[in-house]
Design an enzyme around this catalytic site. Structure first.
Site, PDB file in Angstrom:
ATOM      1  N   GLY A  14       0.838  -1.207   0.000  1.00  0.00           N
ATOM      2  CA  GLY A  14       0.000   0.000   0.000  1.00  0.00           C
ATOM      3  C   GLY A  14       0.865   1.245   0.000  1.00  0.00           C
ATOM      4  O   GLY A  14       1.821   1.333   0.760  1.00  0.00           O
ATOM      5  N   ARG A  24      13.293  10.251  -3.197  1.00  0.00           N
ATOM      6  CA  ARG A  24      14.202  11.390  -3.451  1.00  0.00           C
ATOM      7  C   ARG A  24      15.473  11.270  -2.612  1.00  0.00           C
ATOM      8  O   ARG A  24      16.593  11.441  -3.110  1.00  0.00           O
ATOM      9  CB  ARG A  24      13.453  12.688  -3.106  1.00  0.00           C
ATOM     10  CG  ARG A  24      14.298  13.949  -3.112  1.00  0.00           C
ATOM     11  CD  ARG A  24      13.386  15.117  -2.713  1.00  0.00           C
ATOM     12  NE  ARG A  24      14.091  16.372  -2.638  1.00  0.00           N
ATOM     13  CZ  ARG A  24      14.636  16.860  -1.524  1.00  0.00           C
ATOM     14  NH1 ARG A  24      14.570  16.150  -0.400  1.00  0.00           N
ATOM     15  NH2 ARG A  24      15.256  18.027  -1.529  1.00  0.00           N
ATOM     16  N   ARG A  75       1.110  -5.164  -5.347  1.00  0.00           N
ATOM     17  CA  ARG A  75       1.328  -6.372  -4.547  1.00  0.00           C
ATOM     18  C   ARG A  75       1.476  -7.501  -5.561  1.00  0.00           C
ATOM     19  O   ARG A  75       0.534  -7.808  -6.270  1.00  0.00           O
ATOM     20  CB  ARG A  75       0.152  -6.611  -3.602  1.00  0.00           C
ATOM     21  CG  ARG A  75       0.027  -5.504  -2.533  1.00  0.00           C
ATOM     22  CD  ARG A  75      -1.035  -5.834  -1.495  1.00  0.00           C
ATOM     23  NE  ARG A  75      -0.998  -4.872  -0.393  1.00  0.00           N
ATOM     24  CZ  ARG A  75      -1.896  -3.895  -0.223  1.00  0.00           C
ATOM     25  NH1 ARG A  75      -2.889  -3.740  -1.054  1.00  0.00           N
ATOM     26  NH2 ARG A  75      -1.785  -3.067   0.801  1.00  0.00           N
ATOM     27  N   ASP A 106       5.570  -4.974   6.096  1.00  0.00           N
ATOM     28  CA  ASP A 106       6.183  -6.268   6.436  1.00  0.00           C
ATOM     29  C   ASP A 106       6.070  -7.313   5.326  1.00  0.00           C
ATOM     30  O   ASP A 106       6.968  -8.139   5.165  1.00  0.00           O
ATOM     31  CB  ASP A 106       5.696  -6.798   7.794  1.00  0.00           C
ATOM     32  CG  ASP A 106       4.205  -7.040   7.824  1.00  0.00           C
ATOM     33  OD1 ASP A 106       3.509  -6.598   6.885  1.00  0.00           O
ATOM     34  OD2 ASP A 106       3.736  -7.664   8.788  1.00  0.00           O
ATOM     35  N   THR A 129       4.276   2.687   5.482  1.00  0.00           N
ATOM     36  CA  THR A 129       2.875   2.237   5.549  1.00  0.00           C
ATOM     37  C   THR A 129       2.128   3.173   6.489  1.00  0.00           C
ATOM     38  O   THR A 129       2.666   3.564   7.530  1.00  0.00           O
ATOM     39  CB  THR A 129       2.743   0.781   6.047  1.00  0.00           C
ATOM     40  OG1 THR A 129       1.378   0.568   6.469  1.00  0.00           O
ATOM     41  CG2 THR A 129       3.638   0.453   7.225  1.00  0.00           C
ATOM     42  N   ASP A 131      -0.197   2.376   8.330  1.00  0.00           N
ATOM     43  CA  ASP A 131      -0.689   1.634   9.501  1.00  0.00           C
ATOM     44  C   ASP A 131       0.215   1.707  10.736  1.00  0.00           C
ATOM     45  O   ASP A 131      -0.214   1.404  11.840  1.00  0.00           O
ATOM     46  CB  ASP A 131      -0.903   0.159   9.144  1.00  0.00           C
ATOM     47  CG  ASP A 131      -2.077  -0.038   8.202  1.00  0.00           C
ATOM     48  OD1 ASP A 131      -2.779   0.943   7.922  1.00  0.00           O
ATOM     49  OD2 ASP A 131      -2.287  -1.176   7.744  1.00  0.00           O
ATOM     50  N   ASP A 133       2.405  -0.289  11.650  1.00  0.00           N
ATOM     51  CA  ASP A 133       2.459  -1.588  12.325  1.00  0.00           C
ATOM     52  C   ASP A 133       3.768  -2.331  12.064  1.00  0.00           C
ATOM     53  O   ASP A 133       3.754  -3.523  11.772  1.00  0.00           O
ATOM     54  CB  ASP A 133       1.261  -2.449  11.898  1.00  0.00           C
ATOM     55  CG  ASP A 133       1.193  -2.651  10.389  1.00  0.00           C
ATOM     56  OD1 ASP A 133       1.883  -1.928   9.655  1.00  0.00           O
ATOM     57  OD2 ASP A 133       0.436  -3.533   9.940  1.00  0.00           O
ATOM     58  N   ARG A 175      -5.805  -2.534   8.924  1.00  0.00           N
ATOM     59  CA  ARG A 175      -6.296  -3.905   8.731  1.00  0.00           C
ATOM     60  C   ARG A 175      -5.992  -4.786   9.925  1.00  0.00           C
ATOM     61  O   ARG A 175      -6.816  -5.550  10.386  1.00  0.00           O
ATOM     62  CB  ARG A 175      -5.619  -4.455   7.475  1.00  0.00           C
ATOM     63  CG  ARG A 175      -6.225  -5.671   6.912  1.00  0.00           C
ATOM     64  CD  ARG A 175      -5.596  -6.061   5.597  1.00  0.00           C
ATOM     65  NE  ARG A 175      -4.270  -5.509   5.369  1.00  0.00           N
ATOM     66  CZ  ARG A 175      -3.762  -5.283   4.173  1.00  0.00           C
ATOM     67  NH1 ARG A 175      -4.471  -5.529   3.117  1.00  0.00           N
ATOM     68  NH2 ARG A 175      -2.545  -4.806   4.037  1.00  0.00           N
ATOM     69  N   GLU A 191     -15.302   9.313  21.951  1.00  0.00           N
ATOM     70  CA  GLU A 191     -15.806   8.582  23.132  1.00  0.00           C
ATOM     71  C   GLU A 191     -15.016   7.299  23.371  1.00  0.00           C
ATOM     72  O   GLU A 191     -14.854   6.859  24.498  1.00  0.00           O
ATOM     73  CB  GLU A 191     -17.278   8.172  22.945  1.00  0.00           C
ATOM     74  CG  GLU A 191     -18.193   9.224  22.366  1.00  0.00           C
ATOM     75  CD  GLU A 191     -18.300  10.432  23.249  1.00  0.00           C
ATOM     76  OE1 GLU A 191     -18.448  10.262  24.463  1.00  0.00           O
ATOM     77  OE2 GLU A 191     -18.211  11.547  22.715  1.00  0.00           O
ATOM     78  N   LYS A 217     -25.750  15.905  25.234  1.00  0.00           N
ATOM     79  CA  LYS A 217     -24.445  16.226  24.662  1.00  0.00           C
ATOM     80  C   LYS A 217     -24.668  16.328  23.158  1.00  0.00           C
ATOM     81  O   LYS A 217     -25.454  15.588  22.579  1.00  0.00           O
ATOM     82  CB  LYS A 217     -23.488  15.071  24.994  1.00  0.00           C
ATOM     83  CG  LYS A 217     -22.061  15.305  24.653  1.00  0.00           C
ATOM     84  CD  LYS A 217     -21.264  14.109  25.152  1.00  0.00           C
ATOM     85  CE  LYS A 217     -19.796  14.258  24.798  1.00  0.00           C
ATOM     86  NZ  LYS A 217     -19.515  13.917  23.420  1.00  0.00           N
ATOM     87  N   HIS A 256      -9.760   5.167   1.569  1.00  0.00           N
ATOM     88  CA  HIS A 256      -8.457   5.438   0.955  1.00  0.00           C
ATOM     89  C   HIS A 256      -8.048   6.902   0.958  1.00  0.00           C
ATOM     90  O   HIS A 256      -6.888   7.206   0.639  1.00  0.00           O
ATOM     91  CB  HIS A 256      -8.421   4.876  -0.467  1.00  0.00           C
ATOM     92  CG  HIS A 256      -8.262   3.387  -0.490  1.00  0.00           C
ATOM     93  ND1 HIS A 256      -9.306   2.544  -0.233  1.00  0.00           N
ATOM     94  CD2 HIS A 256      -7.181   2.607  -0.706  1.00  0.00           C
ATOM     95  CE1 HIS A 256      -8.878   1.290  -0.297  1.00  0.00           C
ATOM     96  NE2 HIS A 256      -7.595   1.299  -0.575  1.00  0.00           N
ATOM     97  N   GLN A 258      -7.331   8.402   3.361  1.00  0.00           N
ATOM     98  CA  GLN A 258      -6.267   8.454   4.373  1.00  0.00           C
ATOM     99  C   GLN A 258      -4.895   8.146   3.788  1.00  0.00           C
ATOM    100  O   GLN A 258      -3.872   8.420   4.408  1.00  0.00           O
ATOM    101  CB  GLN A 258      -6.552   7.451   5.496  1.00  0.00           C
ATOM    102  CG  GLN A 258      -7.800   7.775   6.281  1.00  0.00           C
ATOM    103  CD  GLN A 258      -8.321   6.549   7.018  1.00  0.00           C
ATOM    104  OE1 GLN A 258      -7.975   6.333   8.162  1.00  0.00           O
ATOM    105  NE2 GLN A 258      -9.146   5.752   6.371  1.00  0.00           N
TER     106      GLN A 258
END
Ligand code: F6P
Length: 327
Positions: A14, A24, A75, A106, A129, A131, A133, A175, A191, A217, A256, A258
């Protein structure tokens, strides 16, 4: 190890904002060290297909601020096979490319490790990535930008949520990991953050919303990571709506968006540091490692280690969400 003269660079998996800044940095650091730089287009599949072009300094001008990746990403299922990796190694040899820098996650590093083991080609990885992770670096390239993008979106959702006294379940990417969700939840005053690493206790969530979500609220936001084990925002929202028909519930999946956009200053600097560190590592005869940053220091983590270990969420941050929703 023979002296490295030609360095290839590719982006894999991704895409993440800041990958261009890393490309660069790799190209310019390679030239700085007296090497030639080669861009591999389309990830490992592009490598197998021989889609390679020499990159000079001006080829990477004016890209530090751009999202996506000028080298494209993919991929590749073929690269997962020994035959595919043999083809890739052959292409590297034909092009006299002595070493490779792989910018990805990874899955990309698992492939890199096999290429090194089977064909003895030095590879250094750069964590890219959204994520976050990856074990062995405090932050991956793209994570900060993705968090900022999601925060901006959630702030906007809060405006409309307040106008209608609604409870929103907002799904963010991740994911297998809740890093984005947790940080976004804290930054937007949500919350709760529902993450894959912690089992979602719906009864607890309902009690919490009942107790802490005051109907007077003006709005409520629950951030749900894509990989949350109940099935994501739609699934959680459905269950809460069944238990609480009195709530006016809506779901928003950020998706996506993001992954796109101009990288934050943090990601540009991180990518620049890691790009240079990757080339330095190759110059120091390193192979089969990922470069990362931990406690502001550049570190070298063996691929083996970053693939095997899982980076955990900070329990203090998890607790913070609870503390900061106290009424
Ligand atoms: O790995 C990054 C990531 O954005 C995950 O958060 C998400 O699940 C996945 O990629 C989406 O992948 P694709 O673009 O292939 O749908």
């Amino acid at each position: 190890m023979a002296k490295i003269k030609r360095i290839g660079v590719l982006t894999s998996g991704g895409d993440a904002p800041g990958m261009n800044a890393a490309i660069r940095a790799v190209v310019r650091a390679a030239i700085h060290n007296g090497c030639e730089a080669y861009g591999v287009y389309g990830g490992y599949q592009g490598l197998i297909n021989g889609d390679i072009k020499r990159l000079k300094s001006h080829d990477v001008s004016n890209i530090i601020q751009r999202g996506g990746t000028i080298l494209k990403s993919a991929r590749s299922t073929e690269f997962r096979t020994p035959e595919g990796r043999t083809k890739a190694a052959g292409v590297l040899r034909e092009n006299k490319i002595d070493a490779l820098v792989v910018i990805g996650g990874d899955g990309s590093f698992t492939g890199a490790r096999l290429l090194i083991q089977e064909h003895d080609i030095p590879v250094v990885g750069i964590p890219g990535t959204i994520d976050n992770d990856l074990y062995g670096t405090d932050s991956t390239i793209g994570y900060d930008t993705a968090v900022n993008t999601a925060v901006e979106a959630v702030d906007k959702i809060k405006d409309t949520a307040s106008a209608h006294n609604r409870l929103f379940f907002v799904e963010v990417m991740g994911r297998d990991a809740g890093f984005i969700a947790l940080r976004v939840a804290i930054a937007t005053g949500a919350e709760a953050a529902l993450v894959p690493e912690v089992e979602t206790d719906l009864t607890d969530l309902e009690h919490f919303i009942e107790k802490d979500y005051d109907p007077n609220k003006s709005s409520g936001i629950v951030i749900v990571a894509e990989g949350e084990k109940e099935g994501g925002a739609y699934s959680v929202a459905k269950k809460v709506a069944e238990a609480h028909p009195e709530y006016d519930i809506r779901v928003s999946v950020l998706g996506h968006m993001q992954r796109g956009g101009s990288p934050s200053a943090f990601d540009r600097v991180l990518a620049s540091q890691l790009g240079v560190a990757a080339v330095d590592a190759l110059m120091d005869d390193q192979k089969s490692i990922m470069v990362g940053i931990m406690n502001k220091e550049i570190v070298h983590i063996p691929f083996n280690k970053t693939i095997k270990h899982t980076k955990g969420l900070n329990p203090e941050l998890l607790n913070l969400v609870r503390v900061l929703t106290t009424r």
